[in-house]
Scaffold this motif. Structure first.
Motif, short mmCIF file in Angstrom:
data_model
loop_
_atom_site.label_atom_id
_atom_site.label_comp_id
_atom_site.label_asym_id
_atom_site.label_seq_id
_atom_site.Cartn_x
_atom_site.Cartn_y
_atom_site.Cartn_z
N GLU A 68 -11.89 -6.39 4.64
CA GLU A 68 -13.30 -6.02 4.67
C GLU A 68 -13.98 -6.17 3.31
N SER A 69 -13.24 -5.94 2.23
CA SER A 69 -13.83 -6.01 0.89
C SER A 69 -14.15 -7.46 0.52
N LEU B 87 -4.65 -7.91 10.35
CA LEU B 87 -5.47 -7.13 9.43
C LEU B 87 -6.80 -7.83 9.16
N ASP C 98 -6.53 1.86 11.34
CA ASP C 98 -5.84 2.31 10.13
C ASP C 98 -5.90 1.22 9.07
N ARG C 99 -5.75 1.64 7.83
CA ARG C 99 -5.74 0.68 6.73
C ARG C 99 -4.37 0.65 6.08
N THR D 297 -6.19 -4.56 0.76
CA THR D 297 -6.27 -3.58 1.83
C THR D 297 -6.86 -4.23 3.07
N GLY D 298 -6.21 -4.02 4.21
CA GLY D 298 -6.72 -4.56 5.47
C GLY D 298 -6.77 -3.50 6.55
N LYS D 299 -7.68 -3.68 7.50
CA LYS D 299 -7.82 -2.75 8.62
C LYS D 299 -7.10 -3.32 9.84
N THR E 34 -1.94 -1.54 2.92
CA THR E 34 -2.00 -2.39 1.74
C THR E 34 -0.89 -3.44 1.77
#
Length: 230
Positions: A137-138, A134, A215-216, A96-98, A218
């Motif tokens: 964040e994780s 993107l 927005d995020r 997942t990326g922002k 995948t």
């Protein structure tokens, strides 16, 4: 009391700064790296020092931080556990990326004809002129991403013209939003750190997925690359 995963995260952050050549690490500098306030970083360091995982010295530059041998051993122990987890899940892991707006450099480089033709020949599509940027964040996603991108990439070879030399670009095929084929592109010279990915596709992904900054979205790696890096 500092949770175990936070403890290791801070220790690894300190080790990374040391690896980058930082001989004296201040609390303020560390707080920026781990994304917490100066006060929180100070509290973390007090707990780590109490457990003899780090040593600190007060100087004119503030509190300076150094890993102890016990701290290094803790990192080694937990990195082994992390890599074991990576080996189990990285093949099918969904990242997942922002979304954020870049500087527009991607569009310029993608549109260079020698690159453009290679994208078609090696990836199977002419890319939309622009990248989807993107921010990963994780922390676990960042570790898994590094593992994925350590694999041999598809190489878009660099070239020279009368103005300058353009370097190689490494590509990693992905599926974005469970629907759109594309590829992560990484230039050998980039302004971004390893927590950022730039994705190309034949589609305008922002438009197709109705994305705006913040927005995020995948993405999933499709296959291992087919051409080895030199």
């Amino acid at each position: 009391m500092l949770k175990e995963y936070k403890k290791i995260y801070v220790l690894i952050a300190i080790a990374r700064l040391v690896e980058e050549g930082k001989k004296n690490i201040s609390t303020r500098e560390l707080s920026k790296v781990i994304g917490v306030s100066h006060q929180s970083a100070s509290r973390y360091l007090k707990e780590l020092e109490k457990e003899k995982l780090i040593e600190t010295v007060i100087s004119s530059k503030g509190r300076l931080i150094k890993l102890t041998s016990k701290g290094v051993d803790q990192i080694k122990l937990h990195v082994g556990s992390i890599l074991s987890t990576i080996n189990k899940v990285y093949v099918t892991h969904v990242f997942t990326g922002k979304v954020f707006t870049g500087l527009g450099e991607g569009a310029y480089y993608i549109s260079r004809k020698p690159y453009f033709e290679q994208f078609y020949n090696k990836l199977g599509f002419y890319p939309y002129v622009g990248t989807l940027n993107l921010k990963i964040e994780s922390y676990m996603d960042q570790l898994l991403l590094a593992e994925k991108m350590a694999k041999p990439p598809i190489i878009i070879h660099g070239f020279s013209n009368h103005e300058r030399t353009f370097g190689d670009v490494y590509c990693y095929p992905v599926v974005i939003g469970d629907k759109y084929d594309g590829a992560i592109v990484r230039a050998l010279r980039t302004i971004y750190d390893n927590s950022v990915v730039e994705i190309i596709s034949k589609y305008n992904l922002r438009k197709e997925l109705s994305l705006k900054d913040g927005d995020r979205v995948t993405f999933l790696f499709k296959t291992l690359a087919i051409e080895k890096a030199p």
